[in-house]
Design a protein around this motif. Structure first.
Motif, mmCIF file in Angstrom:
data_model
loop_
_atom_site.group_PDB
_atom_site.id
_atom_site.type_symbol
_atom_site.label_atom_id
_atom_site.label_comp_id
_atom_site.label_asym_id
_atom_site.label_seq_id
_atom_site.Cartn_x
_atom_site.Cartn_y
_atom_site.Cartn_z
ATOM 1 N N GLY A 1 23.327 0.316 0.848
ATOM 2 C CA GLY A 1 23.911 0.474 2.176
ATOM 3 C C GLY A 1 23.358 1.647 2.954
ATOM 4 N N ARG B 1 23.533 10.367 3.111
ATOM 5 C CA ARG B 1 24.380 9.601 2.191
ATOM 6 C C ARG B 1 24.644 10.373 0.897
ATOM 7 N N GLN C 1 24.879 1.402 10.719
ATOM 8 C CA GLN C 1 25.228 0.006 10.545
ATOM 9 C C GLN C 1 26.275 -0.435 11.562
ATOM 10 N N THR D 1 20.110 -0.107 7.479
ATOM 11 C CA THR D 1 20.520 -1.316 8.173
ATOM 12 C C THR D 1 19.387 -2.319 8.114
ATOM 13 N N GLN D 2 19.689 -3.577 8.347
ATOM 14 C CA GLN D 2 18.689 -4.630 8.272
ATOM 15 C C GLN D 2 18.734 -5.479 9.540
ATOM 16 N N ASP E 1 25.847 -3.536 14.219
ATOM 17 C CA ASP E 1 26.834 -4.618 14.298
ATOM 18 C C ASP E 1 27.455 -4.707 15.690
ATOM 19 N N SER F 1 18.515 -0.501 0.694
ATOM 20 C CA SER F 1 19.288 -1.514 1.407
ATOM 21 C C SER F 1 20.495 -1.956 0.589
#
Length: 514
Positions: A299, A35, A356, A302-303, A360, A296
């Motif tokens: 971003g 990131r 992420q 992921t959770q 999803d 978190s």
């Protein structure tokens, strides 16, 4: 750039960060580096343990040349790591190198430089009494400790030389082991001898490194790209009208119990013997929680637990998978496997999945699978639900969309000769790839639709894909923007969403003709 610097600064300003970072999993550190960039995270790298660095490099130095392809050692990335370590602390760079796997270091260095013993370069007297020249080296060449180093690639040349010099001064025994290893990988190609072909030394070394890494990753619960591709391909071909198939062998192998890594003995003794250990542990736990909250919120992480649990404003779309996850003990492990399978072997609109996105997509596909669960299948689990959903997406959106577009293009009239030719090329490509069960391989040719109707192009690009999605254009309740964003897509979780897409496809002929 400012945002990433602020994130790193917030982490470094966290209380007890020097004690927290050595407790973070390597994959979390990798997501942070991915990131924010390697240079921005230099101070964070300085605080991690040698074991973390070894595991981190096992992730970061390997890249897939294309989505779903097997990962390869990235020599350029190794050069960036060398430059970063030298800029961070030149005196500690050799020590960090010593903590790495020797075979990895040798293999990565051999991609940058060829190394020869001094005797190979020196001229010598033959048995016939003639003076024979030594090996001639061209390009960038330097002599270090009796060894001659020749550049194979130049971007990290100065950093590699500086590292080798420091290694010679501070770790002479390791220096000689590294140089001897590189010498073994520096010879030219073998002469053809008419017998069985053998890999060149560097190719064989690359293969050995990849095999050893695959064993380590397998023990850590990761899904190999080849296994992930096989699982996703098999899932597309499941026949829902047949009896429930047995559990996929790849799934059985990957969902076995993984033994946690033991805490290093010296760390365990330090924690147990220190006064006020319980107070320190509580403070460390609070600091770790704070760091995870920062990551978190930015971003980076992921959770998955939050995705399964309640409280999401979009709870109704995923209600089936949430209800199942609340009562299924193995849900976390199965979701992790499925997300890893998409990350390792899947692609979305020609690009690799982000973490992420994979999380999803898994939840939406599992929910779709539960809604389409075959009546005769007795045993429910998340992996089977994903396979059902994946098969439905392929059948009802990807292949159906390709078939509709082929029929529409057959009757579509276009006065522009170039556009007409591009549309017919698209039709031929779609027909060929649809026969192979992979219509998304006509992606580049789909740009012909862009010349007719940009929203239709965006919708078709999202539907005729390895992982079909719904473009925002399909939502009639939204005001259509002047500029079409091809990335404005959502994952399919309900049959009614498939119905909306198929309704759009039914009117495609009039849309493109208009």
């Amino acid at each position: 750039m400012v945002e990433t610097r602020d994130l790193v600064k917030r982490l470094l300003d966290t209380p007890d960060i020097a004690r927290v970072l050595p407790r973070l999993p390597p994959d979390v550190l990798h997501r942070l580096i991915d990131r924010c960039g390697l240079e921005a995270c230099a101070e964070i790298v300085a605080l991690i343990t040698p074991r973390q660095l070894e595991r981190l490099l096992d992730i970061d130095l390997w890249r897939a040349p294309a989505p779903g392809a097997d990962e390869r050692l990235d020599a350029e990335r190794f050069g960036q790591w060398v430059e970063m370590l030298l800029q961070l602390d030149p005196s500690a760079a050799a020590e960090r190198l010593a903590a790495m796997d020797l075979d990895l270091v040798v293999g990565a260095l051999a991609e940058h430089v060829a190394v020869f013993d001094g005797a190979v370069i020196t001229s010598f007297m033959t048995l016939d009494g003639e003076q024979a020249p030594g090996r001639a080296l061209d390009g960038q060449v330097s002599e270090i400790g009796g060894f001659f180093v020749q550049a194979r690639r130049s971007p990290a040349w100065d950093a590699i030389l500086e590292l080798l010099v420091r290694l010679q001064d501070e770790r002479p025994a390791l220096f000689h082991r590294v140089m001897r290893g590189c010498i073994g990988l520096s010879d030219g190609a073998r002469e053809a001898d008419g017998f069985h072909p053998l890999l060149e030394p560097r190719d064989q070394h690359r293969s050995d490194l990849a095999s050893e890494r695959a064993v380590r990753r397998d023990a850590q619960g990761y899904v190999a790209p080849a296994e992930a591709r096989a699982f996703l391909q098999a899932s597309r071909r499941i026949r829902l009208e047949d009896a429930q198939p047995p559990a996929d062998p790849i799934v059985r192998a990957c969902l076995r119990a993984i033994a946690p890594e033991p805490v290093p003995a010296e760390e365990a003794r330090a924690d147990e013997g220190s006064p006020g250990a319980s107070t320190t542990a509580a403070a460390d736990a609070a600091a770790v929680t704070s760091v995870f909250e920062i990551l978190s919120g930015a971003g980076v992480l992921t959770q998955p637990r939050a995705l399964i649990g309640a409280g999401d404003a979009d709870d109704s779309r995923l209600s089936l998978v949430r209800q199942f996850g609340d009562t299924h003990l193995a849900a976390s492990e199965e979701l992790a496997f499925l997300a890893n399978a998409l990350l390792a072997g899947g692609a979305i609109q020609g690009r690799p999945f982000a973490a992420q996105q994979a999380a999803d997509a898994v939840l939406a596909t599992c929910n779709l699978g539960f809604e389409n669960w075959p009546a005769g299948w007795p045993v429910r689990d998340l992996v089977a639900a994903f396979q059902v959903g994946w098969a439905v997406l392929d059948r009802d959106l990807c292949r159906h969309g390709a078939a509709v577009l082929i029929d529409v293009l057959a009757d579509l009239e276009c006065s522009d000769r170039d556009v007409h030719w591009a549309l017919q090329t698209l039709r031929r490509d779609l027909m060929r790839h649809l026969r192979d069960g992979e219509p998304w391989r006509a992606r580049e040719a789909l740009d012909a639709i862009l010349m007719l109707d940009a929203p239709a192009w965006a919708v078709l690009r999202a539907l005729i894909d390895e992982c079909p999605t719904l473009h925002a254009t399909l939502d009639s309740s939204r005001r259509q923007p002047l500029r079409v964003d091809p990335a404005a897509c959502t994952f399919v979780a309900r049959n009614r969403e498939i119905g909306a897409a198929r309704e759009y496809l039914a009117s495609l002929s009039s849309t493109l003709a208009g």
